[in-house]
Design an enzyme around this catalytic site. Structure first.
Site, PDB file in Angstrom:
ATOM      1  N   LYS A 201       0.850  -1.184   0.000  1.00 53.06           N
ATOM      2  CA  LYS A 201       0.000   0.000   0.000  1.00 53.06           C
ATOM      3  C   LYS A 201       0.885   1.232   0.000  1.00 53.06           C
ATOM      4  CE  LYS A 201      -3.802   2.205   2.522  1.00 53.06           C
ATOM      5  NZ  LYS A 201      -4.678   2.121   3.720  1.00 53.06           N
ATOM      6  N   LYS A 254      -2.208  -1.663  -3.746  1.00 54.19           N
ATOM      7  CA  LYS A 254      -3.047  -0.471  -3.726  1.00 54.19           C
ATOM      8  C   LYS A 254      -2.150   0.758  -3.782  1.00 54.19           C
ATOM      9  CE  LYS A 254      -6.463   1.984  -0.895  1.00 54.19           C
ATOM     10  NZ  LYS A 254      -7.163   2.051   0.406  1.00 54.19           N
TER      11      LYS A 254
END
Length: 331
Positions: A201, A254
């Site tokens: 992330k 992500k």
């Protein structure tokens, strides 16, 4: 010479031919739809920066779940927007917290729909960070404390599993978070509940509309001390290696659109399912351009989804999920 013996266009001569030899395709089974739930009554409020995405109070949530089920989508990802916040995000692990209440309701309405619980503290803390904050008087600086945050994250995951969540999806990026959550779930008797880890992330600018939706903008500083530097690729493998060793069942990248090379890196290295998160700004930019008539929304979205699959994603979290389901049904 290869030409004219080899003519690659032979396999592109018709739509039927192209479908026959297609390497990647997007199906309903690939899609996860994010939903924002909040306290209050009779609330269905469109998020200004995310056209077509809404906050739902619990008494209006069923209409959204009914539509999701009717479209044949297999899973939803729940984000909670609480009415009260505190320094430790206590409503995140409250058995009657907003995500826990929503999970129990959804499982009564459609027991087959997979409920994925986002496991983080940022929506629930008054400072907006993903863990416990300690203020160092000597340094005159506030820091997010890693190890003290793990206990609260594990408590959150257990409370979500107790409420009926099918999958725990920790997004906090604390070191050791998969281990702490796996241990907590196992000790509580939820060893069968898988972890979809936000393994990679990035500290990305593509999250802006989400922070509007989740009311989770940090009140000071930023998240660059725990989310990844967008310039780094090899570091993603170290993050994912740690999560695999700690017991993650699925791995996520992500954002997805600017990081398809990272999706491919994980796909080439691991046999675990890989998830791509098509994040809020990726959604909103397409919606904005489509509203101006500058692009063909359907074509752009489906091309992007195929790109995620080609990069190696097995599943895709996307705010376009309902739109894609309708397009597939009409194709």
């Amino acid at each position: 010479m290869a030409f004219p013996l080899i003519r690659n266009r032979r396999l592109r001569t018709s739509a039927a031919m192209r479908r026959l030899v297609r390497e990647n395709d997007v199906t309903l089974n690939d899609l996860i739809y994010p939903i924002f739930v909040t306290h209050g009554e009779n609330i269905k409020e469109e998020i200004p920066s995310m056209p077509g995405v809404y906050h739902f109070s619990l008494d209006r949530l069923q209409e959204e779940i009914t539509e999701v089920s009717a479209l044949g989508l297999p899973a939803v990802l729940l984000f909670g927007v609480p009415h009260e916040k505190d320094a430790h995000g206590s409503s995140a692990y409250d058995p009657n917290g907003i995500v826990q209440q929503a999970t129990r309701l959804i499982k009564t309405w459609d027991s087959e729909l997979l409920v994925i619980a986002d496991t983080c503290l940022c929506q629930f803390t008054d400072h907006g960070h993903c863990g416990v904050v300690h203020y160092d008087e000597a340094k005159q600086r506030a820091d997010v404390v890693n190890d003290a945050s793990l206990e609260l994250l594990a408590r959150t995951a257990v409370s979500q599993a107790e409420a009926g969540a099918d999958i725990i999806a920790p997004s906090n990026m604390m070191d050791g978070f998969v281990h702490a959550i796996r241990q907590g779930l196992d000790e509580a008797g939820y060893e069968h509940v898988p972890i979809l880890s936000y393994s990679v992330k990035y500290a990305s600018s593509f999250y802006g509309p989400f922070r509007d939706a989740a009311h989770s903008t940090p009140q000071f500083g930023d998240r660059k001390t725990y989310q990844m530097d967008p310039a780094n690729g090899r570091e993603a493998l170290r993050e994912a290696d740690a999560d695999v060793a700690e017991g993650a069942d699925m791995l996520m990248v992500k954002p997805a659109l600017a990081y398809m090379d990272v999706i491919r890196m994980l796909r080439d290295r691991y046999d675990l399912p890989i998830c791509a998160y098509n994040v809020s700004a990726e959604y909103s930019m397409v919606k904005a351009a489509a509203a101006q008539g500058w692009i063909d929304e359907r074509s752009i979205v489906l091309e992007t989804m195929v790109g995620f699959k080609r990069a190696g994603a097995d599943m895709i979290i996307t705010y376009f999920a309902k739109d894609i389901a309708r397009w597939i049904a009409r194709s």
